[in-house]
Design a protein around this motif. Structure first.
Motif, mmCIF file in Angstrom:
data_model
loop_
_atom_site.group_PDB
_atom_site.id
_atom_site.type_symbol
_atom_site.label_atom_id
_atom_site.label_comp_id
_atom_site.label_asym_id
_atom_site.label_seq_id
_atom_site.Cartn_x
_atom_site.Cartn_y
_atom_site.Cartn_z
ATOM 1 N N LYS A 1 64.117 25.964 41.545
ATOM 2 C CA LYS A 1 63.040 26.422 40.662
ATOM 3 C C LYS A 1 62.745 27.880 40.983
ATOM 4 N N ARG A 2 62.807 28.715 39.944
ATOM 5 C CA ARG A 2 62.490 30.133 40.081
ATOM 6 C C ARG A 2 61.301 30.468 39.184
ATOM 7 N N MET B 1 58.879 18.712 40.021
ATOM 8 C CA MET B 1 60.137 18.579 39.279
ATOM 9 C C MET B 1 60.606 17.128 39.280
ATOM 10 N N LEU B 2 60.508 16.458 40.410
ATOM 11 C CA LEU B 2 60.954 15.065 40.502
ATOM 12 C C LEU B 2 60.116 14.125 39.628
ATOM 13 N N CYS B 3 58.853 14.464 39.443
ATOM 14 C CA CYS B 3 57.967 13.639 38.615
ATOM 15 C C CYS B 3 58.026 13.999 37.137
ATOM 16 N N GLY B 4 58.766 15.028 36.795
ATOM 17 C CA GLY B 4 58.877 15.435 35.405
ATOM 18 C C GLY B 4 57.757 16.332 34.931
ATOM 19 N N LEU B 5 56.936 16.850 35.843
ATOM 20 C CA LEU B 5 55.834 17.722 35.473
ATOM 21 C C LEU B 5 56.253 19.184 35.342
ATOM 22 N N SER B 6 57.415 19.537 35.877
ATOM 23 C CA SER B 6 57.935 20.885 35.824
ATOM 24 C C SER B 6 59.446 20.827 35.643
#
Length: 75
Positions: free
Chosen positions: A25-26, A62-67
């Motif tokens: 993630k950047r 990211m793993l939870c789908g929020l990002s």
């Protein structure tokens, strides 16, 4: 054109666990999460340890789908 890999909350790997492969993630030029890879098996206890600002919360988002990740994938 930027490509993003969507991570859906609750997805599981074929082993019944979670797999991350070169998850990155950047934010502009700042790299918050740099190519992390790991696998968590079903019923395994897993934790993120690291200093403040190391990217733990960003990785979990990211793993939870929020990002959305900049690159890499997780299932």
């Amino acid at each position: 054109k930027k490509e993003h890999q969507r991570i859906t909350s609750g997805t599981r790997s074929s082993s019944g666990g979670i797999t991350a492969n070169k998850l990155t993630k950047r934010f502009g030029n700042f790299v918050a999460v740099n190519e992390i890879s790991f696998e968590v098996q079903k019923r395994e206890i897993f934790g993120f340890l690291g200093a403040n600002g190391a990217g733990k919360t960003t990785a979990m988002r990211m793993l939870c789908g929020l990002s959305l990740p900049t690159s890499g994938e997780a299932t």
